[in-house]
Motif scaffolding. Structure first.
Motif, PDB file in Angstrom:
ATOM      1  N   ASP A 245       5.202   1.366  -2.705  1.00  0.00           N
ATOM      2  CA  ASP A 245       4.065   2.262  -2.921  1.00  0.00           C
ATOM      3  C   ASP A 245       2.896   2.011  -1.991  1.00  0.00           C
ATOM      4  N   GLY A 246       3.109   1.246  -0.933  1.00  0.00           N
ATOM      5  CA  GLY A 246       2.073   1.097   0.075  1.00  0.00           C
ATOM      6  C   GLY A 246       1.522  -0.313   0.178  1.00  0.00           C
ATOM      7  N   LEU A 247       0.725  -0.527   1.227  1.00  0.00           N
ATOM      8  CA  LEU A 247       0.107  -1.825   1.475  1.00  0.00           C
ATOM      9  C   LEU A 247      -0.993  -2.121   0.458  1.00  0.00           C
ATOM     10  N   GLU A 248      -1.075  -3.371   0.071  1.00  0.00           N
ATOM     11  CA  GLU A 248      -2.246  -3.843  -0.646  1.00  0.00           C
ATOM     12  C   GLU A 248      -3.201  -4.409   0.407  1.00  0.00           C
ATOM     13  N   VAL A 249      -4.111  -3.566   0.851  1.00  0.00           N
ATOM     14  CA  VAL A 249      -4.930  -3.886   2.011  1.00  0.00           C
ATOM     15  C   VAL A 249      -5.995  -4.904   1.628  1.00  0.00           C
ATOM     16  N   SER A 250      -6.028  -6.013   2.365  1.00  0.00           N
ATOM     17  CA  SER A 250      -7.042  -7.040   2.154  1.00  0.00           C
ATOM     18  C   SER A 250      -8.204  -6.825   3.111  1.00  0.00           C
ATOM     19  N   SER A 251      -9.353  -7.401   2.770  1.00  0.00           N
ATOM     20  CA  SER A 251     -10.516  -7.274   3.648  1.00  0.00           C
ATOM     21  C   SER A 251     -10.268  -7.963   4.982  1.00  0.00           C
ATOM     22  N   GLY A 252      -9.497  -9.059   4.966  1.00  0.00           N
ATOM     23  CA  GLY A 252      -9.188  -9.749   6.208  1.00  0.00           C
ATOM     24  C   GLY A 252      -8.375  -8.889   7.158  1.00  0.00           C
ATOM     25  N   PHE A 253      -7.415  -8.150   6.595  1.00  0.00           N
ATOM     26  CA  PHE A 253      -6.588  -7.282   7.438  1.00  0.00           C
ATOM     27  C   PHE A 253      -7.428  -6.155   8.033  1.00  0.00           C
ATOM     28  N   VAL A 254      -8.316  -5.572   7.224  1.00  0.00           N
ATOM     29  CA  VAL A 254      -9.171  -4.491   7.718  1.00  0.00           C
ATOM     30  C   VAL A 254     -10.089  -5.009   8.824  1.00  0.00           C
ATOM     31  N   LEU A 255     -10.655  -6.200   8.629  1.00  0.00           N
ATOM     32  CA  LEU A 255     -11.532  -6.778   9.650  1.00  0.00           C
ATOM     33  C   LEU A 255     -10.765  -7.059  10.941  1.00  0.00           C
ATOM     34  N   ALA A 256      -9.508  -7.492  10.822  1.00  0.00           N
ATOM     35  CA  ALA A 256      -8.695  -7.747  12.010  1.00  0.00           C
ATOM     36  C   ALA A 256      -8.442  -6.453  12.780  1.00  0.00           C
TER      37      ALA A 256
END
Length: 528
Positions: A245-256
Motif C-alpha cells: 500500500d505504499g511507502l511509509e515516508v520518513s522525514s529523513g528520506f524526504v530530507l535526503a
C-alpha cells in the motif's frame, strides 16, 4: 525575464522530434512496467513476487522504471539548450542584456527540469491508465499513485538536468564524447544508486525494496531481498502477488530527496565560475570555440562557417546541377564516406586497426561473443552523424541543389554500411573460414541494421543524439546476453546465434530505410 526564458526554451524543446520519440519510449516502458498477470517479462521482481496492481505499486514501479530510462534518454533530450542559443543567435542577444550568468544558468536548469518533469507527468498518467486496464484493483488513490514520482523520479531528473547543463559548458564533454561519458556515468548511477549505501538514497530503490519486503514477509512469512531486481527480465513462471500500500515516508528520506534537489541546483550553478554567457570580453578561447558549428565529436565540419554565414544563398537561388550518369553513384558514395569520417581523431584509426588485428588472433568464441560487439561499438560517434549532419552543420540548403535526393540518401546510408563492414571485417573473415554460415548471416543482418537505425533516427530527429541514446543501451542489453535484441549474432546457444533471424533483422533494416525515404520525401514536398 528568467520566467520567459524558461517557458520559451521549454516550448521550443517539446516541439522537437527527439522529445516525442523519447516520450513515446518512456510511455512504452510504463506499459512494460505493468505486464499482464500471466506474462514472463517483468520490470520489478521481489523474490519471485510482484505487488497487486493498485495505485501504490503501479506508481512505484513505473516511477522507478521511468527514472532509469530518463537518466539515459532524458539527458540526450535536454543537453542542447546552450548550443541552440549559439546557433540561433539568441546567445548574442542575451549577452547584450543585464541578465547575469547565474540567472541564465538557473533558467536553463529549470527549462531542462521542466522538460524532464513533463515526461515524468506523462508516465504518471500512463501508470493510472495501466492500473485501470489491468483491473486487479481499480480503486484509484491519487496520493499513493503520484507520491513515487515526486519522491523517486523528480529528484533524479533534477540531477540529470544539472548534469546536462554542466556537460554543455565543459569543452571536452559538449560533443559526442560527452554522450558516451554520460552513458558510463549513468550506468554507474543506475547500479550504485540502488544500494543501501547510495548517497542521499540514490534512486530510492532500497527504501522501496525494504518496504515491499516487509509487506511480503507479513503476508507470506518470507522475504528474500537478495532476489529483488529492477530492470527488464524474463522469468520462468508468472510471479506471485502480495499487497503493498505504499511507502511509509520518513522525514529523513524526504530530507535526503530535498538534498538531492539542492545538490543538483549547486551543480547547475557551478559553470558560473567559467561560463562567459556569450560575452566575448569574458569568454575564453575554449568558449569561443564552442560558439562555432561543431559535429557530434566536437570537430568543425568543412563548409559549416560558409553555410551559417549571413547572406547565405536561399534555396531558390541554387541552380540544379546537371547529373553525370556514368559512375555517378560510385563517386557520390566515395564522397559520402569521406564526409562521414572527416575530422575523426588520429587516435581513432590505430584503435580500430588494433581491434581488427585482435579479431584474427583471439579464439573464435571470444571473437563472436566479445570482439564483435566491441568493434560495432567503436564507431558509434561516427554512425550518429548519419541522417543529421547536413542539418546540424547548416548544409541542408546547399544539398537541396543535388538532382536526386533519394540517391544521396542511399549513398549516405551506404557510407555507414561501408564503415560497419570495414570495422567488422575480422569477425566476418573468421566466421567464413570456420564455415559458420549462421553467424555470417547474422553478421550481414547486423551490418545492415546499424546504419539503417542511425539513418532513420537521424532523419526523423534531425539530431545525432537520439541514435546515441538508443544504440548505447541497446548494445549494453545485448552484451548482457539478452538474445531478443541480438541483431549481430553475438549471443550464442550451442555455438549458434540465439537472437532474431537475419531475415527478420534485414526486414527491419529495410523498413527503417523506407522510413528514411518517406520522411525525406515528405519534407521536400513541404518545402516545395
Amino acid at each position: 525575464m528568467i520566467g520567459g526564458l524558461v517557458i520559451g526554451d521549454f516550448r521550443d524543446r517539446v516541439r522537437r522530434p527527439v522529445y516525442a520519440v523519447t516520450l513515446l519510449a518512456a510511455v512504452g516502458l510504463g506499459y512494460l512496467a505493468v505486464p499482464d498477470a500471466g506474462g514472463h517479462w517483468t520490470i520489478m521482481d521481489v523474490g519471485g513476487n510482484r505487488g497487486v496492481y493498485n495505485s501504490a505499486y503501479v506508481g512505484a514501479v513505473t516511477a522507478l522504471a521511468g527514472a532509469l530510462w530518463l537518466t539515459f534518454g532524458g539527458f540526450y533530450v535536454v543537453r542542447s539548450g546552450i548550443a541552440r542559443d549559439v546557433t540561433t543567435g539568441v546567445g548574442q542577444v542575451l549577452a547584450a542584456t543585464p541578465l547575469s550568468t547565474s540567472r541564465y544558468l538557473v533558467g536553463k536548469f529549470l527549462s531542462n527540469l521542466l522538460v524532464l518533469a513533463s515526461m515524468v507527468g506523462a508516465l504518471a498518467v500512463t501508470a493510472l491508465l495501466m492500473q485501470l486496464a489491468r483491473g486487479e484493483d481499480r480503486a484509484v488513490n491519487p496520493l499513493a499513485l503520484v507520491e513515487p514520482f515526486l519522491l523517486l523520479a523528480l529528484p533524479v531528473m533534477a540531477l540529470v538536468a544539472a548534469a546536462a547543463l554542466l556537460f554543455e559548458t565543459v569543452p571536452p564533454l559538449r560533443g559526442g564524447l560527452g554522450n558516451v561519458v554520460w552513458f558510463v556515468l549513468a550506468m554507474v548511477f543506475a547500479i550504485g544508486g540502488q544500494s543501501a549505501s547510495a548517497p542521499l538514497d540514490g534512486l530510492g530503490v532500497h527504501q522501496v525494496a525494504r518496504s515491499m519486503g516487509t509487506a511480503l514477509e507479513a503476508q507470506h512469512g518470507t522475504a528474500d531481498l537478495g532476489q529483488f531486481s529492477l530492470g527488464l527480465t524474463k522469468v520462468d513462471s508468472p510471479l506471485g502477488t502480495f499487497r503493498w500500500d505504499g511507502l511509509e515516508v520518513s522525514s529523513g528520506f524526504v530530507l535526503a530527496r530535498l538534498a538531492l534537489f539542492l545538490a543538483a541546483f549547486a551543480v547547475a550553478l557551478l559553470p558560473a565560475l567559467w561560463f562567459g554567457r556569450f560575452d566575448p570580453a569574458r569568454g575564453s578561447g575554449a568558449e569561443a570555440a564552442a560558439e562555432a558549428p561543431h559535429r557530434s565529436d566536437g570537430t568543425e565540419p568543412a563548409g559549416a562557417r560558409w553555410a551559417t554565414a549571413p547572406g547565405a544563398l536561399p534555396r531558390a537561388a541554387l541552380p540544379r546541377t546537371v547529373p553525370r550518369r556514368a559512375g555517378a553513384f560510385g563517386r557520390l558514395l566515395a564522397g559520402e564516406v569521406r564526409i562521414l569520417v572527416q575530422g575523426v581523431s588520429r587516435w581513432w584509426w590505430p584503435t580500430a586497426a588494433g581491434l581488427t588485428v585482435a579479431g584474427f588472433v583471439l579464439p573464435m568464441n571470444a571473437v563472436t561473443g566479445l570482439l564483435l560487439p566491441l568493434v560495432w561499438l567503436w564507431p558509434v560517434l561516427i554512425w550518429s552523424r548519419l541522417g543529421s549532419q547536413q542539418v546540424e552543420n547548416g548544409l541542408e540548403v546547399l544539398l537541396g541543389a543535388y538532382p536526386s535526393a533519394r540517391r544521396r540518401l542511399l549513398a549516405e546510408w551506404a557510407s555507414g554500411l561501408v564503415l560497419t563492414a570495414v570495422t567488422g571485417v575480422a569477425p566476418l573473415i573468421r566466421m567464413l573460414v570456420a564455415g559458420d554460415g549462421a553467424g555470417t548471416a547474422s553478421w550481414v543482418g547486423g551490418a545492415l541494421f546499424v546504419p539503417s537505425l542511425a539513418m532513420a533516427l537521424g532523419v526523423v530527429s534531425r539530431s545525432h543524439r537520439l541514435f546515441q541514446a538508443v544504440y548505447l543501451p541497446l548494445w549494453w542489453v545485448l552484451v548482457n546476453n539478452v538474445a531478443a535484441v541480438d541483431f549481430m549474432g553475438a549471443v550464442r546457444v550451442g555455438g549458434s546465434p540465439a537472437g532474431p533471424g537475419p531475415l527478420l533483422v534485414g526486414a527491419l533494416s529495410a523498413a527503417m530505410l523506407a522510413v528514411v525515404f518517406l520522411v525525406g520525401a515528405a519534407r521536400r514536398n513541404v518545402k516545395d
